[in-house]
Design a protein around this motif. Structure first.
Motif, PDB file in Angstrom:
ATOM      1  N   ASN A   6      41.602 -30.136 -25.039  1.00  0.00           N
ATOM      2  CA  ASN A   6      42.764 -29.157 -25.743  1.00  0.00           C
ATOM      3  C   ASN A   6      43.592 -28.534 -24.658  1.00  0.00           C
ATOM      4  O   ASN A   6      43.313 -28.519 -23.580  1.00  0.00           O
ATOM      5  CB  ASN A   6      42.109 -28.276 -26.798  1.00  0.00           C
ATOM      6  N   LEU A   7      44.508 -27.813 -25.139  1.00  0.00           N
ATOM      7  CA  LEU A   7      45.355 -27.245 -24.370  1.00  0.00           C
ATOM      8  C   LEU A   7      46.154 -25.978 -24.920  1.00  0.00           C
ATOM      9  O   LEU A   7      46.170 -25.963 -26.219  1.00  0.00           O
ATOM     10  CB  LEU A   7      46.604 -28.015 -23.778  1.00  0.00           C
ATOM     11  N   GLN A   8      45.894 -24.895 -24.345  1.00  0.00           N
ATOM     12  CA  GLN A   8      46.262 -23.569 -24.954  1.00  0.00           C
ATOM     13  C   GLN A   8      47.430 -22.882 -24.148  1.00  0.00           C
ATOM     14  O   GLN A   8      47.388 -23.006 -22.776  1.00  0.00           O
ATOM     15  CB  GLN A   8      45.277 -22.371 -25.181  1.00  0.00           C
ATOM     16  N   TRP A   9      48.363 -22.322 -24.704  1.00  0.00           N
ATOM     17  CA  TRP A   9      49.543 -21.443 -24.144  1.00  0.00           C
ATOM     18  C   TRP A   9      49.166 -20.109 -24.377  1.00  0.00           C
ATOM     19  O   TRP A   9      48.851 -19.745 -25.723  1.00  0.00           O
ATOM     20  CB  TRP A   9      50.930 -21.926 -24.358  1.00  0.00           C
ATOM     21  N   PHE A  10      49.266 -19.253 -23.438  1.00  0.00           N
ATOM     22  CA  PHE A  10      49.099 -17.689 -23.550  1.00  0.00           C
ATOM     23  C   PHE A  10      50.104 -16.874 -22.804  1.00  0.00           C
ATOM     24  O   PHE A  10      50.831 -17.254 -21.914  1.00  0.00           O
ATOM     25  CB  PHE A  10      47.687 -17.179 -22.862  1.00  0.00           C
ATOM     26  N   HIS A  11      50.357 -15.652 -23.417  1.00  0.00           N
ATOM     27  CA  HIS A  11      51.205 -14.786 -22.932  1.00  0.00           C
ATOM     28  C   HIS A  11      50.604 -13.509 -22.460  1.00  0.00           C
ATOM     29  O   HIS A  11      49.894 -12.858 -23.266  1.00  0.00           O
ATOM     30  CB  HIS A  11      52.582 -14.427 -23.738  1.00  0.00           C
ATOM     31  N   GLN A  12      50.638 -13.086 -21.163  1.00  0.00           N
ATOM     32  CA  GLN A  12      49.936 -11.930 -20.675  1.00  0.00           C
ATOM     33  C   GLN A  12      51.256 -10.777 -20.660  1.00  0.00           C
ATOM     34  O   GLN A  12      52.087 -11.128 -19.800  1.00  0.00           O
ATOM     35  CB  GLN A  12      49.388 -11.957 -19.434  1.00  0.00           C
ATOM     36  N   ASN A  13      51.304  -9.868 -21.423  1.00  0.00           N
ATOM     37  CA  ASN A  13      52.227  -8.893 -21.460  1.00  0.00           C
ATOM     38  C   ASN A  13      52.332  -7.938 -20.323  1.00  0.00           C
ATOM     39  O   ASN A  13      51.132  -7.815 -19.600  1.00  0.00           O
ATOM     40  CB  ASN A  13      52.326  -8.061 -22.690  1.00  0.00           C
ATOM     41  N   PRO A  14      53.300  -7.131 -20.173  1.00  0.00           N
ATOM     42  CA  PRO A  14      53.102  -6.379 -18.893  1.00  0.00           C
ATOM     43  C   PRO A  14      51.931  -5.284 -18.990  1.00  0.00           C
ATOM     44  O   PRO A  14      51.602  -4.531 -17.937  1.00  0.00           O
ATOM     45  CB  PRO A  14      54.606  -5.558 -18.976  1.00  0.00           C
ATOM     46  N   GLY A  37      56.702 -10.872 -18.723  1.00  0.00           N
ATOM     47  CA  GLY A  37      55.248 -11.198 -18.710  1.00  0.00           C
ATOM     48  C   GLY A  37      54.911 -12.344 -18.036  1.00  0.00           C
ATOM     49  O   GLY A  37      55.836 -13.154 -17.241  1.00  0.00           O
ATOM     50  N   VAL A  38      53.759 -12.882 -18.144  1.00  0.00           N
ATOM     51  CA  VAL A  38      53.068 -13.993 -17.473  1.00  0.00           C
ATOM     52  C   VAL A  38      52.617 -15.014 -18.455  1.00  0.00           C
ATOM     53  O   VAL A  38      51.972 -14.763 -19.374  1.00  0.00           O
ATOM     54  CB  VAL A  38      51.946 -13.748 -16.471  1.00  0.00           C
ATOM     55  N   TYR A  39      53.195 -16.484 -18.254  1.00  0.00           N
ATOM     56  CA  TYR A  39      52.736 -17.429 -19.257  1.00  0.00           C
ATOM     57  C   TYR A  39      51.808 -18.199 -18.790  1.00  0.00           C
ATOM     58  O   TYR A  39      52.075 -18.859 -17.564  1.00  0.00           O
ATOM     59  CB  TYR A  39      54.030 -17.926 -19.724  1.00  0.00           C
ATOM     60  N   PHE A  40      50.638 -18.394 -19.253  1.00  0.00           N
ATOM     61  CA  PHE A  40      49.610 -19.047 -18.599  1.00  0.00           C
ATOM     62  C   PHE A  40      49.247 -20.464 -19.494  1.00  0.00           C
ATOM     63  O   PHE A  40      49.615 -20.273 -20.825  1.00  0.00           O
ATOM     64  CB  PHE A  40      48.243 -18.545 -18.822  1.00  0.00           C
ATOM     65  N   CYS A  41      49.179 -21.660 -19.009  1.00  0.00           N
ATOM     66  CA  CYS A  41      48.637 -22.786 -19.929  1.00  0.00           C
ATOM     67  C   CYS A  41      47.098 -22.691 -19.247  1.00  0.00           C
ATOM     68  O   CYS A  41      46.604 -22.345 -18.141  1.00  0.00           O
ATOM     69  CB  CYS A  41      49.313 -23.773 -19.737  1.00  0.00           C
ATOM     70  N   ALA A  42      46.278 -23.404 -20.081  1.00  0.00           N
ATOM     71  CA  ALA A  42      44.754 -23.433 -19.726  1.00  0.00           C
ATOM     72  C   ALA A  42      44.418 -24.990 -20.528  1.00  0.00           C
ATOM     73  O   ALA A  42      44.678 -24.997 -21.757  1.00  0.00           O
ATOM     74  CB  ALA A  42      43.970 -22.305 -20.537  1.00  0.00           C
TER      75      ALA A  42
END
Lengths: 106, 112
Positions: A31-39, A83-88
């Motif tokens: 699977n794959l997820q996208w996340f947003h890490q806010n300030p 912010g920072v956008y991560f895929c995992a």
């Protein structure tokens, strides 16, 4: 182990602009997820998307598992998108990319 | 909101002292995880649990131990904190076999 590469590493946009963030991975994943890490540091789930396309408001994501990449589209960006956008990716355990740092200017 | 809380949210401690971080969830999820986030390294898995008293090591487990005596609580212990363990620690849960994960608010730990 599996490699996860995100591009671009940094992105500066004017409010209202559109953008595409990319996540490449080196092996098959479950699977794959996208996340947003806010300030403020909070990690927010955006999408769980092992394949196909999903949309949520101004954001959408597409994963092409056979070609080992995923794209996150942000349309009509707002300052709150900063912010920072991560895929995992998940070949058994979640492996995170290094992230794309987005700054949206008013 | 997956009902995850972490405590404390901030902690400053000295080298050599023991530290325990707590992750608490309210929705009876089976799987729980501890990650650390450092500049240049993203998020890395420390330990995870797949049930009460069932835990396993992640990518960066040296210097850390965990315990899970109740479904709702997953504890991360630094037996003797070192400056290299200064980091932001995140707890996560997954909803099921598909491993979609949700994260707690994080704990910022500084080891002087």
């Amino acid at each position: 182990g599996i490699q996860v590469e995100q591009s671009p590493p940094d992105l500066i946009l004017q409010e209202g602009a559109n953008s595409t963030l990319r996540c490449n991975f080196s092996d098959s994943v479950n699977n794959l997820q996208w996340f947003h890490q806010n300030p403020w540091g909070q990690l927010i789930n955006l999408f769980y998307i092992p394949s196909g396309t999903k949309q949520n408001g101004r954001l959408s994501a597409t994963t092409v598992a056979t070609e080992r990449y995923s794209l996150l589209y942000i349309s009509s960006s707002q300052t709150t998108d900063s912010g920072v956008y991560f895929c995992a990716v998940d070949p058994g355990k979640l492996i995170f990319g290094q992230g794309t740092t987005l700054q949206v200017k008013p | 909101d997956a009902g995850i809380t972490q405590s404390p949210r901030h902690k400053v401690t000295e080298t050599g002292t023991p530290v325990t971080l707590r992750c608490h969830q309210t929705e009876n999820h089976r799987y729980m995880y501890w990650y650390r986030q450092d500049p240049g390294h993203g998020l890395r898995l420390i330990h995870y649990s797949y049930g009460v008293k069932d835990t396993d090591k992640g990518e960066v487990s040296d210097g850390y131990s965990v315990s899970r005596s109740k479904t709702e609580d997953f504890l991360l212990t630094l037996e003797s904190a070192t400056s290299s363990q200064t980091s932001v620690y995140f707890c996560a849960i997954s909803l099921g076999e598909n491993n979609e994960q949700f994260f707690g608010p994080g704990t910022r730990l500084t080891v002087l």
